[in-house]
Design an enzyme around this catalytic site. Sequence first.
Site, short mmCIF file in Angstrom:
data_model
loop_
_atom_site.label_atom_id
_atom_site.label_comp_id
_atom_site.label_asym_id
_atom_site.label_seq_id
_atom_site.Cartn_x
_atom_site.Cartn_y
_atom_site.Cartn_z
N ASP A 35 0.83 -1.22 0.00
CA ASP A 35 0.00 0.00 0.00
C ASP A 35 0.86 1.27 0.00
O ASP A 35 1.99 1.27 0.47
CB ASP A 35 -0.91 -0.02 1.24
CG ASP A 35 -2.04 0.99 1.15
OD1 ASP A 35 -2.41 1.37 0.01
OD2 ASP A 35 -2.55 1.40 2.20
N ARG A 48 -0.68 9.31 -9.82
CA ARG A 48 -0.68 8.07 -9.04
C ARG A 48 -0.05 6.89 -9.79
O ARG A 48 0.57 6.02 -9.19
CB ARG A 48 -2.12 7.69 -8.67
CG ARG A 48 -2.80 8.63 -7.69
CD ARG A 48 -4.27 8.24 -7.48
NE ARG A 48 -4.39 6.88 -6.98
CZ ARG A 48 -4.24 6.53 -5.69
NH1 ARG A 48 -4.03 7.45 -4.79
NH2 ARG A 48 -4.35 5.28 -5.32
N HIS A 52 2.46 3.45 -8.86
CA HIS A 52 2.26 2.02 -9.12
C HIS A 52 3.47 1.43 -9.84
O HIS A 52 3.91 0.32 -9.54
CB HIS A 52 0.98 1.80 -9.94
CG HIS A 52 -0.27 2.19 -9.20
ND1 HIS A 52 -0.52 1.78 -7.92
CD2 HIS A 52 -1.35 2.95 -9.57
CE1 HIS A 52 -1.69 2.26 -7.52
NE2 HIS A 52 -2.20 2.99 -8.50
N LEU A 146 11.33 -20.26 -3.54
CA LEU A 146 10.27 -19.42 -2.99
C LEU A 146 8.98 -19.54 -3.80
O LEU A 146 9.02 -19.56 -5.03
CB LEU A 146 10.74 -17.96 -3.02
CG LEU A 146 9.71 -16.90 -2.64
CD1 LEU A 146 9.48 -16.89 -1.14
CD2 LEU A 146 10.16 -15.51 -3.10
C1 IPE Z 1 -5.22 -2.70 0.10
O1 IPE Z 1 -4.97 -1.37 -0.13
C2 IPE Z 1 -5.19 -3.45 -1.19
C3 IPE Z 1 -3.89 -3.52 -1.86
C4 IPE Z 1 -2.76 -3.04 -1.43
C5 IPE Z 1 -3.89 -4.21 -3.11
P1 IPE Z 1 -6.16 -0.32 -0.35
O2 IPE Z 1 -5.51 0.98 -0.61
O3 IPE Z 1 -7.10 -0.82 -1.37
O4 IPE Z 1 -6.88 -0.35 1.06
P2 IPE Z 1 -7.80 0.73 1.76
O5 IPE Z 1 -8.81 1.17 0.74
O6 IPE Z 1 -6.92 1.85 2.19
O7 IPE Z 1 -8.39 0.01 2.93
C1 IPE Z 2 -1.54 0.23 -3.34
O1 IPE Z 2 -1.36 1.60 -3.37
C2 IPE Z 2 -1.83 -0.35 -4.70
C3 IPE Z 2 -3.22 -0.80 -4.86
C4 IPE Z 2 -4.13 -0.79 -3.95
C5 IPE Z 2 -3.58 -1.29 -6.18
P1 IPE Z 2 -2.58 2.61 -3.37
O2 IPE Z 2 -2.93 2.91 -4.78
O3 IPE Z 2 -3.68 2.12 -2.52
O4 IPE Z 2 -1.89 3.88 -2.71
P2 IPE Z 2 -2.54 4.87 -1.67
O5 IPE Z 2 -3.05 4.03 -0.53
O6 IPE Z 2 -3.65 5.57 -2.39
O7 IPE Z 2 -1.43 5.76 -1.27
MG MG Z 3 -4.12 2.32 -0.56
#
Ligand code: IPE
Ligand code: IPE
Ligand code: MG
Length: 257
Positions: A35, A48, A52, A146
């Site tokens: 995350d 954003r 990624h 792994l």
């Molecule tokens: C959890 O992160 C899912 C992944 C990292 C793939 P999110 O960004 O989706 O979670 P919330 O919305 O903050 O709970």
């Molecule tokens: C995690 O990063 C990746 C996915 C959930 C796909 P986020 O995209 O949720 O990044 P934040 O939480 O918005 O910073």
């Molecule tokens: Mg997130």
Amino acid sequence: MVWKEWFGRTEQQTDKPYDDLDPARVPRHVAIIMDGNGRWAQKRGLPRTFGHRAGAEALRAIVRTTAELGIAVLTTYAFSTENWKRPAEEVDLLMNLFSDYLDTEIEELNANGIRVRFCGQTDALAPGLQEKIVHAEKVTAANTGLVLNIAVNYGARAELTRAVRLIAADVQAGSVAPDDIDEEAISRRLFTAGLPDPDLIIRPAGDLRISNFLLWQAAYAEFWFTDTNWPDFRPEHLIAAVADFQKRDRRFGGLNK
Ligand code: IPE
Ligand code: IPE
Ligand code: MG
């Protein structure tokens, strides 16, 4: 060594030795909620999507370190069933990124003895991506290193709902009696069938929640959180998490030894 060639492409070497760790007590299964990609990008004034991409890059060194530490399974949460709520452009970018990841990494993962597995409702993904997933699982199936278990279109509630449905069908068909439904019967019908439960769950980016990840499997997992966003997560963080894990007293409801 192949690892060096692979990771030589990026500079993500860890200079911190693993000396502090007890090799006999590394977790068997580490799971990471990757995350903070969006926040990483926003902090830099970037879209954003850049976050990624940087997140996919960060995974490279973590996979290597996980394997070097002798951890048997690494589960990475890449896309949840709830992430479909995001704007279509972001979802498309993520799907393309998974596809690119498989194109560029499979050969090297395979050369390093890594077995790639997917965890989630992959049959709802685009046919082209599904083909790559099947291919990745097939070419690496005989590897003994792994297990890299990538959670895509994964949601624990959907996973449990599916397991209940499968059991109900077996009961209806007469092959399972209600009294025979035990914990093992449920575990066997989850996407993680055959894998040990996670010992250690890591969540970067500062949020202290599970976000529908491995609800069943996490029953006795240890948690480790950091404010660092996933694209900045380095082997040092993983090593710190494992070192912390080794200090925990896991009682599983019993008493200290
Ligand atoms: C959890 O992160 C899912 C992944 C990292 C793939 P999110 O960004 O989706 O979670 P919330 O919305 O903050 O709970
Ligand atoms: C995690 O990063 C990746 C996915 C959930 C796909 P986020 O995209 O949720 O990044 P934040 O939480 O918005 O910073
Ligand atoms: Mg997130």
